[in-house]
Design an enzyme around this catalytic site. Sequence first.
Site, PDB file in Angstrom:
ATOM      1  N   LEU A 160       0.635  -1.237  -0.159  1.00  0.00           N
ATOM      2  CA  LEU A 160      -0.148   0.142   0.032  1.00  0.00           C
ATOM      3  C   LEU A 160       0.762   1.183   0.055  1.00  0.00           C
ATOM      4  CD1 LEU A 160      -2.529   1.140   0.358  1.00  0.00           C
ATOM      5  CD2 LEU A 160      -2.076   0.655   2.528  1.00  0.00           C
ATOM      6  N   HIS A 161       1.236   1.913  -1.312  1.00  0.00           N
ATOM      7  CA  HIS A 161       1.788   3.449  -0.928  1.00  0.00           C
ATOM      8  C   HIS A 161       1.433   4.328  -1.581  1.00  0.00           C
ATOM      9  CE1 HIS A 161       3.121   0.997  -5.077  1.00  0.00           C
ATOM     10  NE2 HIS A 161       3.422   2.600  -5.215  1.00  0.00           N
ATOM     11  N   ARG A 162       0.261   4.163  -2.677  1.00  0.00           N
ATOM     12  CA  ARG A 162      -0.013   4.950  -3.746  1.00  0.00           C
ATOM     13  C   ARG A 162      -0.985   6.428  -3.232  1.00  0.00           C
ATOM     14  NH1 ARG A 162       0.088   4.091  -9.392  1.00  0.00           N
ATOM     15  NH2 ARG A 162       0.966   2.354  -9.456  1.00  0.00           N
ATOM     16  N   ASP A 185      -1.797  -1.616  -4.171  1.00  0.00           N
ATOM     17  CA  ASP A 185      -2.272  -0.984  -4.826  1.00  0.00           C
ATOM     18  C   ASP A 185      -1.293  -0.399  -5.565  1.00  0.00           C
ATOM     19  OD1 ASP A 185      -1.050   0.770  -3.233  1.00  0.00           O
ATOM     20  OD2 ASP A 185      -2.079   2.569  -2.421  1.00  0.00           O
TER      21      ASP A 185
END
Length: 356
Positions: free
Chosen positions: A205-207, A278
């Site tokens: 998860l990083h967007r 993501d």
Amino acid sequence: MKILTVVGARPQFIKAAAVSRAISKHSDIKEMIVHTGQHYDENMSEIFFREMEIPEPAINLGIKGKTHGAMTGQMLEGLEKVMLAEKPDVVLIFGDTNSTLAGALAARKLHLKLAHVEAGLRSFNMLMPEEINRIVADRLSNLLFCTSDIPLNNLRNEGFENFDCKMFNVGDVMYDAALFYSKKSAAHSTIISKLGLKDFVLCTLHRAENTDHKSRLVALADALNKINDRVPVVLPLHPRTKKILAEEKIKLNVKIIEPVGYFDMLEMLKNCRMVVTDSGGLQKEAFYFHKFCITLRDETEYPELVEAGYNKVTGADGKLIEQAFENFLSLKKDFSEKFFGNGDASGKIVQHLKAG
Ligand code: UD1
Ligand code: UDP
């Protein structure tokens, strides 16, 4: 022939590893790698060069942790100096990061030939920094290498056949990397035994579209906590997300670990129950390792995976995430389609680069 390759962020190291390996088979090509510095932690950068035996960058510009404008502007200035000094025959850029954009602008302003790997991908969401970067990079490129016919058709629909450029569907260099390094990963990774992993869900998860909106991040944390109650979730956490979760005091009960190298990632991909992410690259990798993927975004650049039932785009909608998780727990499919080529994209790219 002299190729100047611009990299800066984690997914670009993985893509460059595959293409550099193919380039190294040609004694008449000299490659020079320039690292912008965008990703700089040991486990976000150096580990990939070491593990994947990517040639050492000739220069690291050390430009990191800035706003989009400052980062891209400073990269543009730094890359221009290097390109003026080195006078490459072609500049090679990957994907859709700020390093991609800066590489594209610097090269074309100096009238250098520009080649873009992973061209034509579109989310059709102009709020994404990646969409802006890839549209500009594509428009400036002379050689456009697409992962499948879908991005190739995106380019055609945007009128690229009228521009002074050549477009090719060569397949995905990440597939080349997955095939090559997955043969080595078991011998180089202990992550499965070290963490005692059996049945688990692999998550990343990083967007920006998730991390930069608190309500979205809270909804995602809630959904991941629910999945974790059923099947343990392992989350190698991007530093961006780690910082924001701490600042916003958002509670995640899943197993959070530091970002891992590619060998650990491949072993987790091989052994996990499914992928929840993501990430762009991880959606394809899930497919390569025959895992279903829940995509925590409102759209994807890989609609072929969704249409074929391997990927479900859920956004941050807890109900949709839960439904997709339940469905994928029992669904059986054969993952036999060759959506992204045959694992020989890098060799094809080098042939096209040589042909000009
Ligand atoms: C970038 C790309 C994104 C890609 C992702 C891959 C842009 C606009 N975005 O996002 O498309 O999916 O890389 O991982 O180029 N940080 C560290 N250590 C690092 C790297 C980053 O602490 O080694 C932290 C810093 O606080 C930094 C923040 O993460 O400010 C964001 O990093 P940045 O490179 O700007 O964007 P990413 O979110 O990594
Ligand atoms: N990856 C990795 N370690 C991690 C998380 C991801 O090696 O801790 C790899 C992943 O397997 C894929 C690539 O990084 O090959 C994807 O990069 P990322 O998700 O950062 O960027 P995106 O593809 O979304 O641009």
